[in-house]
Design a protein around this motif. Sequence first.
Motif, PDB file in Angstrom:
ATOM      1  N   THR A 190      61.730  12.745  83.016  1.00  9.88           N
ATOM      2  CA  THR A 190      61.440  11.573  82.189  1.00  9.88           C
ATOM      3  C   THR A 190      60.983  11.980  80.797  1.00  9.88           C
ATOM      4  N   PRO A 200      61.122  12.434  76.825  1.00  9.31           N
ATOM      5  CA  PRO A 200      61.630  11.426  75.894  1.00  9.31           C
ATOM      6  C   PRO A 200      63.113  11.603  75.583  1.00  9.31           C
ATOM      7  N   TYR A 203      65.444   9.509  73.084  1.00  9.62           N
ATOM      8  CA  TYR A 203      65.428   8.412  72.131  1.00  9.62           C
ATOM      9  C   TYR A 203      66.757   7.667  72.142  1.00  9.62           C
ATOM     10  N   TYR A 253      69.598   6.747  79.902  1.00  9.86           N
ATOM     11  CA  TYR A 253      68.190   6.865  79.555  1.00  9.86           C
ATOM     12  C   TYR A 253      67.345   6.918  80.822  1.00  9.86           C
ATOM     13  N   GLN A 289      63.549   3.532  80.628  1.00 11.64           N
ATOM     14  CA  GLN A 289      62.753   3.809  79.435  1.00 11.64           C
ATOM     15  C   GLN A 289      63.640   3.721  78.199  1.00 11.64           C
ATOM     16  N   GLN A 305      63.308   4.073  74.116  1.00 13.15           N
ATOM     17  CA  GLN A 305      62.369   4.540  73.101  1.00 13.15           C
ATOM     18  C   GLN A 305      63.054   4.733  71.764  1.00 13.15           C
ATOM     19  N   GLU A 364      56.323   4.375  70.478  1.00 14.75           N
ATOM     20  CA  GLU A 364      56.034   4.548  71.893  1.00 14.75           C
ATOM     21  C   GLU A 364      57.145   3.905  72.723  1.00 14.75           C
ATOM     22  N   PRO A 365      57.387   4.393  73.927  1.00 19.14           N
ATOM     23  CA  PRO A 365      58.482   3.830  74.728  1.00 19.14           C
ATOM     24  C   PRO A 365      58.189   2.422  75.212  1.00 19.14           C
ATOM     25  N   THR A 366      59.240   1.635  75.294  1.00 12.23           N
ATOM     26  CA  THR A 366      59.199   0.376  75.999  1.00 12.23           C
ATOM     27  C   THR A 366      60.152   0.506  77.190  1.00 12.23           C
ATOM     28  N   HIS A 367      60.352  -0.567  77.942  1.00 11.43           N
ATOM     29  CA  HIS A 367      61.167  -0.465  79.153  1.00 11.43           C
ATOM     30  C   HIS A 367      62.038  -1.706  79.328  1.00 11.43           C
ATOM     31  N   GLU A 369      58.389  -6.860  77.641  1.00 10.96           N
ATOM     32  CA  GLU A 369      59.473  -6.019  78.142  1.00 10.96           C
ATOM     33  C   GLU A 369      60.499  -6.886  78.856  1.00 10.96           C
TER      34      GLU A 369
END
Length: 367
Positions: free
Chosen positions: A8, A10, A12, A109, A139, A141, A146-149, A197
Amino acid sequence: MQLASTDTAPVYLASPKLRILTQNIFMRPPLIKNNKSDWKDARLDYLIEHILPNYDVVCLQEMFEFASSRRSRLLAAAEKLGFRFYVASQRQFLWNVAIDGGLAILSRYPIVAQDSLVYQRGMGPDWIPKKGVLYAKIQAQLADHEPTHVHLFTTHTQASYGEVVITQPDVKRRLAQLFEFHEFLERIMPKHRAAGEPVVLTGDFNVDARTHELSDPDRVPYEREVEDGIKTSDEGAAMMSVLQGHGIDPHLLGPSNTDAFKGKTVIELHDTLRERLGYHPVTFGNIVVDTDGTVRPRETVLTTRQDNMVMHSIDFVLWHNPDADTQKHGVTARITDVGATPNFTPGQPFTQISDHYGVSAEIHFTA
């Protein structure tokens, strides 16, 4: 449930959008066919070469693993195309007296959480597969954020065979399965979803949202996709009501029915195709009208004769994100560019990738 890479780290987003396809791929176990051939291997090759590269997330129904290596071949090829993450229906064996549910979610992702639901057994031929729902928390990002989902679900429910009357038993079984789906949402969303989200429900719901009423039968004696697809069928309305938790009038399914399928909580859901297009597009059994007015089936290689020209709208992308502007990291997700995707296959012995059209959508992220 089978889960691919647990990495997991990152990853992008390549652009501020996530391209999604849901497709009943009609990849049934060996020896099962409707007509001369289902062209399973050739269609799988076409899917891998021509369709997967256009998307970031692909949700498949009827991608059965049972007695076949095709799902394994798909997953290996998808990984080479950048789909490093997936969830799929649990493998079944002969002693299970069932086959797998045929569901898969492929993602470029990271899938950081996953879950699944197996519905109560279906009726008729649908008693054999363990139909249900897959859930993937993907995820998403943007660089320097910062990551969102994205909370993605895909499903395949009880089918009907032949003419559908809302009081028949398989309709009630289908709505009972959709109520199980609602209860699954009640369990998953508080556990995994943060405010803002998006939640996306995809799949072959086997609920025909069209009424098949001709709006101008004296002038146009056949069903038109747009003009005659504006109204919503009783079962289409019941599907949305059950999935949202409102439930239904029990007598809709007959005078002796007592099940209302009412949830504990209400979940706002939007039928993105109907809201964006203004009608329910055909996703199964479409027609072609020749210049002389002759009406003929769009697809005959894969579709059974009894399903030719039924003009059903049974594949959906549903959307939930009522608090889109309250995402704590300031990233807003909105769904755009939703549409039925025929996935025609020029130059092939089959005319489209499946007996179903797909449905595609894009989620745009803004900061």
